[in-house]
Design an enzyme around this catalytic site. Structure first.
Site, mmCIF file in Angstrom:
data_model
loop_
_atom_site.group_PDB
_atom_site.id
_atom_site.type_symbol
_atom_site.label_atom_id
_atom_site.label_comp_id
_atom_site.label_asym_id
_atom_site.label_seq_id
_atom_site.Cartn_x
_atom_site.Cartn_y
_atom_site.Cartn_z
ATOM 1 N N ASN A 48 40.209 41.406 33.893
ATOM 2 C CA ASN A 48 39.111 42.706 34.147
ATOM 3 C C ASN A 48 38.871 43.356 32.788
ATOM 4 O O ASN A 48 39.668 43.383 32.246
ATOM 5 C CB ASN A 48 39.614 43.390 35.063
ATOM 6 C CG ASN A 48 39.564 42.763 36.367
ATOM 7 O OD1 ASN A 48 38.779 42.494 37.196
ATOM 8 N ND2 ASN A 48 41.128 42.500 36.909
ATOM 9 N N CYS A 88 40.903 35.639 36.491
ATOM 10 C CA CYS A 88 40.775 34.681 37.699
ATOM 11 C C CYS A 88 41.602 33.068 37.404
ATOM 12 O O CYS A 88 41.482 32.532 36.491
ATOM 13 C CB CYS A 88 39.442 34.199 37.679
ATOM 14 S SG CYS A 88 38.879 32.872 38.821
ATOM 15 N N ASP A 108 44.074 43.551 42.199
ATOM 16 C CA ASP A 108 43.379 42.512 41.183
ATOM 17 C C ASP A 108 44.131 42.416 40.157
ATOM 18 O O ASP A 108 44.302 40.956 39.633
ATOM 19 C CB ASP A 108 41.894 43.039 40.935
ATOM 20 C CG ASP A 108 40.954 41.680 40.366
ATOM 21 O OD1 ASP A 108 41.672 40.597 40.456
ATOM 22 O OD2 ASP A 108 40.192 41.886 40.286
ATOM 23 N N HIS A 136 31.601 44.530 38.344
ATOM 24 C CA HIS A 136 33.020 44.338 38.052
ATOM 25 C C HIS A 136 33.052 42.928 37.167
ATOM 26 O O HIS A 136 33.064 42.035 37.448
ATOM 27 C CB HIS A 136 33.443 43.761 39.538
ATOM 28 C CG HIS A 136 34.943 43.341 39.605
ATOM 29 N ND1 HIS A 136 35.836 44.019 40.472
ATOM 30 C CD2 HIS A 136 35.662 42.364 38.892
ATOM 31 C CE1 HIS A 136 37.144 43.322 40.260
ATOM 32 N NE2 HIS A 136 36.975 42.429 39.495
#
Length: 298
Positions: A249, A240, A16, A207
């Site tokens: 994150n 994102c 990610d 998350h």
């Protein structure tokens, strides 16, 4: 409810965190990052994604990454598999744990994976069926649980419906993602409480992204409810691409610092983790975003 005695950290940086980085990151850099994270005490490290190189070119070396993973007892290396083809390729490469990705927002689902929520769940049915036959764990990621860049606020009941579907299909854990980082503590608590009416609390994970600087506060709020698994990314890597200003994150070292300061065990060596955060930022030639890493220095 008191805080959990221990929290399981799911490190998502190698997948990610890196998937949207510009340019080509050498496979050996990815493997060294994973090795450093394992050496720091992380026991669940998301290694890569078996997705089309056309859509995520940074993950094109997924098979090579799998072949080079360290062989450490007790360490798990889940990978993202968006469909049956990805699942089959991941299993052929040696994966024993995979993840699927759905959204609580119809608009985000269509923008991100080009299909409705219902269509995405249908896509996962053969993946879950084959995984069950082969004894492979499947984790369910659920995005936009606290807000969507297209729809705004998302009703907790909508999150709970999709979470229940994923759980009933066979996902062993549902990771609740604040994809755009707009959540606040009471909203996070209400969302988790609503989802927990449909999915056991022990099978939920948090998350959270830190776009508005709320991730640690939100995590503390849901830890107080009994959440004991947290996804985070070394150095705060990631973000994102569909969310304006999404900074990524929450940094693993910031989560670990907070947890250790409250007497919650993680099994992670904070100093080694911070050193890893500085190392990967040097490799990427990026300024350090993590406040804990900056404060502790190299």
């Amino acid at each position: 409810m008191p805080l959990p005695h221990a929290v399981n950290i799911v490190e998502v940086g190698p997948r990610d965190g890196l998937q949207n980085e510009p340019g080509n990151i050498d496979t050996n850099v990815k493997l060294e990052l994973i090795g450093r994270l394992v050496d720091a005490g992380l026991r669940q490290v998301e290694a890569t994604a078996f997705v089309s190189p056309r859509w995520v070119p940074q993950m094109a070396d997924h098979t090579q990454v799998m072949a080079g993973l360290p062989n450490r007892p007790g360490v798990r290396f889940p990978v993202l598999t968006p469909n049956l083809k990805g699942f089959e390729n991941a299993v052929a490469a040696g994966a024993r744990e995979v993840a699927v990705f759905a959204a609580a927002s119809e608009a985000f689902s269509r923008k991100n994976i080009n299909c409705s929520i219902a269509e995405s769940l249908e896509r996962f049915e053969p993946v879950l069926a084959q995984a069950q036959e082969q004894g492979i764990l499947v984790r369910g990621y659920l995005s936009c649980t606290l807000g969507c860049p297209y729809e705004g606020d998302i009703a907790p009941e909508a999150v709970a419906r999709v979470a229940r579907r994923l759980y009933d299909m066979g996902c062993c854990q549902i990771s609740l993602g604040d994809t755009v980082g707009t959540g606040t503590p009471l909203k996070a608590q209400r969302m988790v409480e609503t989802v927990a009416e449909q999915v056991p609390l022990a099978d939920l994970a948090a998350h959270f992204h830190d776009t508005y600087g709320q991730a640690l506060a939100n995590l503390f709020a849901v830890l107080k409810l009994g959440i004991s698994t947290v996804d985070c990314s070394v150095g705060g890597l990631g973000g994102c691409p569909y969310a304006r200003g999404a900074s990524g994150n929450v940094a693993t070292e910031e989560v670990v610092y907070m947890l250790h300061g409250m007497g919650v065990e993680t099994g992670v060596d904070l100093r080694a983790l911070v050193d890893t955060a500085h190392w990967i930022h040097r490799q990427l030639d990026r300024p350090m975003q993590s406040r804990v890493a900056r404060a502790m220095g190299e």
